[in-house]
Design a protein around this motif. Structure first.
Motif, PDB file in Angstrom:
ATOM      1  N   SER A 199      39.149  43.545  42.948  1.00 44.74           N
ATOM      2  CA  SER A 199      37.834  43.462  43.578  1.00 44.74           C
ATOM      3  C   SER A 199      36.937  44.567  43.052  1.00 44.74           C
ATOM      4  O   SER A 199      37.396  45.645  42.672  1.00 44.74           O
ATOM      5  CB  SER A 199      37.958  43.583  45.104  1.00 44.74           C
ATOM      6  N   CYS A 200      35.643  44.300  43.027  1.00 42.77           N
ATOM      7  CA  CYS A 200      34.689  45.301  42.555  1.00 42.77           C
ATOM      8  C   CYS A 200      33.599  45.503  43.590  1.00 42.77           C
ATOM      9  O   CYS A 200      33.356  44.644  44.436  1.00 42.77           O
ATOM     10  CB  CYS A 200      34.084  44.882  41.215  1.00 42.77           C
ATOM     11  N   ARG A 201      32.943  46.642  43.515  1.00 43.95           N
ATOM     12  CA  ARG A 201      31.834  46.925  44.419  1.00 43.95           C
ATOM     13  C   ARG A 201      30.637  46.082  44.010  1.00 43.95           C
ATOM     14  O   ARG A 201      30.285  45.993  42.837  1.00 43.95           O
ATOM     15  CB  ARG A 201      31.479  48.404  44.370  1.00 43.95           C
ATOM     16  N   SER A 202      30.001  45.444  44.996  1.00 49.45           N
ATOM     17  CA  SER A 202      28.868  44.575  44.695  1.00 49.45           C
ATOM     18  C   SER A 202      27.655  44.880  45.565  1.00 49.45           C
ATOM     19  O   SER A 202      26.703  44.108  45.589  1.00 49.45           O
ATOM     20  CB  SER A 202      29.272  43.107  44.881  1.00 49.45           C
ATOM     21  N   ASP A 203      27.692  46.010  46.282  1.00 47.71           N
ATOM     22  CA  ASP A 203      26.583  46.342  47.181  1.00 47.71           C
ATOM     23  C   ASP A 203      25.267  46.489  46.432  1.00 47.71           C
ATOM     24  O   ASP A 203      24.195  46.227  46.976  1.00 47.71           O
ATOM     25  CB  ASP A 203      26.879  47.641  47.934  1.00 47.71           C
ATOM     26  N   HIS A 204      25.341  46.927  45.176  1.00 44.07           N
ATOM     27  CA  HIS A 204      24.122  47.181  44.412  1.00 44.07           C
ATOM     28  C   HIS A 204      23.565  45.924  43.762  1.00 44.07           C
ATOM     29  O   HIS A 204      22.456  45.942  43.212  1.00 44.07           O
ATOM     30  CB  HIS A 204      24.424  48.191  43.303  1.00 44.07           C
ATOM     31  N   VAL A 227      33.307  29.424  38.751  1.00 42.41           N
ATOM     32  CA  VAL A 227      33.478  29.965  37.409  1.00 42.41           C
ATOM     33  C   VAL A 227      32.211  30.729  37.021  1.00 42.41           C
ATOM     34  O   VAL A 227      31.100  30.277  37.290  1.00 42.41           O
ATOM     35  CB  VAL A 227      33.728  28.844  36.384  1.00 42.41           C
ATOM     36  N   MET A 228      32.405  31.892  36.401  1.00 40.61           N
ATOM     37  CA  MET A 228      31.282  32.661  35.888  1.00 40.61           C
ATOM     38  C   MET A 228      31.477  32.855  34.391  1.00 40.61           C
ATOM     39  O   MET A 228      32.544  33.273  33.950  1.00 40.61           O
ATOM     40  CB  MET A 228      31.182  34.025  36.583  1.00 40.61           C
ATOM     41  N   VAL A 229      30.453  32.527  33.619  1.00 44.11           N
ATOM     42  CA  VAL A 229      30.509  32.660  32.162  1.00 44.11           C
ATOM     43  C   VAL A 229      29.394  33.614  31.733  1.00 44.11           C
ATOM     44  O   VAL A 229      28.235  33.426  32.103  1.00 44.11           O
ATOM     45  CB  VAL A 229      30.324  31.299  31.463  1.00 44.11           C
ATOM     46  N   TYR A 276      24.156  37.208  43.464  1.00 42.14           N
ATOM     47  CA  TYR A 276      25.301  37.579  42.643  1.00 42.14           C
ATOM     48  C   TYR A 276      26.495  38.038  43.474  1.00 42.14           C
ATOM     49  O   TYR A 276      27.637  37.965  43.025  1.00 42.14           O
ATOM     50  CB  TYR A 276      24.932  38.686  41.664  1.00 42.14           C
ATOM     51  N   LYS A 277      26.237  38.537  44.682  1.00 41.44           N
ATOM     52  CA  LYS A 277      27.309  39.114  45.490  1.00 41.44           C
ATOM     53  C   LYS A 277      28.412  38.104  45.787  1.00 41.44           C
ATOM     54  O   LYS A 277      29.589  38.435  45.785  1.00 41.44           O
ATOM     55  CB  LYS A 277      26.741  39.664  46.796  1.00 41.44           C
ATOM     56  N   LYS A 278      28.018  36.866  46.051  1.00 39.11           N
ATOM     57  CA  LYS A 278      28.989  35.837  46.416  1.00 39.11           C
ATOM     58  C   LYS A 278      30.021  35.627  45.322  1.00 39.11           C
ATOM     59  O   LYS A 278      31.194  35.380  45.599  1.00 39.11           O
ATOM     60  CB  LYS A 278      28.251  34.525  46.699  1.00 39.11           C
TER      61      LYS A 278
END
Length: 242
Positions: free
Chosen positions: A55-60, A122-124, A65-67
């Motif tokens: 997992s990565c931080r996504s607050d910023h 999926v993210m490309v 994109y967070k989802k």
């Protein structure tokens, strides 16, 4: 009294249904990795890396994109860069661009969709472009929803009054209802024509084309959603109490 004509429309599968059909054809095993490796080879990649990502931080990150960038993921990297035909191949269902080149076995075509055996989204990322594929995402087109509601009301009133148009103003001319007409005028006053709202390549500004998100502001989008909601509620009330 003459019986009203019954209408039927051609039905299309949703993206989710199309992908489910593909998954029935592709096994849930090491074939998934083989497909990714084949795509990399066809793209001319010289380096490939893969593995689980925590997992990565996504607050910023911006909300959209967070989802997709918050949870753990399986990452597959190669050093090739997408060309235009690659983007076309990966964003089409049951269509591959490999038939244009007999030396390529499966460049981002149907087989790539087998990754949905192990993920919901999926993210490309390639170059400066990012693509999210989310079969569960439901697009909301407020203008189209309002159009369908007005046509449903016209069908109930008199099927012969339904005109072949996407214009809300044209549809409300056959409905004697000043409130509906006013809402339609306000909504289309923001969105413009059907083509301007629906098709990005129809939006011309200055010397080039722009996508709708570069034309409409957040407040305008919220206004359009509100006008569409009011049209749907008004139509629902009229259909329920003819």
């Amino acid at each position: 009294m003459a019986e009203k004509v019954q209408y039927r429309a051609f039905q299309r599968n949703t993206l989710l249904e199309e992908i489910q059909c593909i998954l029935h054809e592709y096994p849930d095993n090491e074939q998934i990795i083989k497909e990714l490796l084949q795509n990399a080879e066809d793209a001319g990649a010289r380096s490939v890396k893969m593995g689980p990502c925590p997992s990565c931080r996504s607050d910023h990150l911006p909300d959209p994109y967070k989802k997709y960038m918050s949870g753990p993921a399986f990452c597959f990297y190669n050093d090739s860069v997408f060309e235009e035909e690659d983007w076309q191949g990966i964003t089409m269902v049951r269509k591959s661009n490999k038939h244009d080149d007999p030396l390529k076995v499966g460049k981002f075509g149907i087989g790539f969709k087998s990754v949905f055996h192990i993920t919901d989204t999926v993210m490309v990322i390639s170059g400066k472009t990012i693509l999210f594929i989310d079969p569960l995402y439901e697009e909301i087109d407020p203008k189209k929803s309002a159009e369908k509601a007005l046509k449903a009301l016209l069908y109930q009133m008199d099927a012969d009054e339904v005109v072949p148009t996407h214009s809300l103003n044209a549809l409300t001319r056959n409905i004697i209802d000043p409130e509906l007409a006013g809402l339609a005028i306000h909504l289309e006053g923001i969105t413009g024509s059907y083509f301007r709202m629906r098709y990005p390549d129809a939006v011309q500004c200055g010397y080039g084309m722009k996508v709708p998100s570069e034309i409409y502001t957040q407040s305008q989008a919220e206004e359009v959603m509100e006008y569409a909601r009011r049209i749907l509620e008004h139509v629902k009330a009229k259909i329920s109490n003819p």
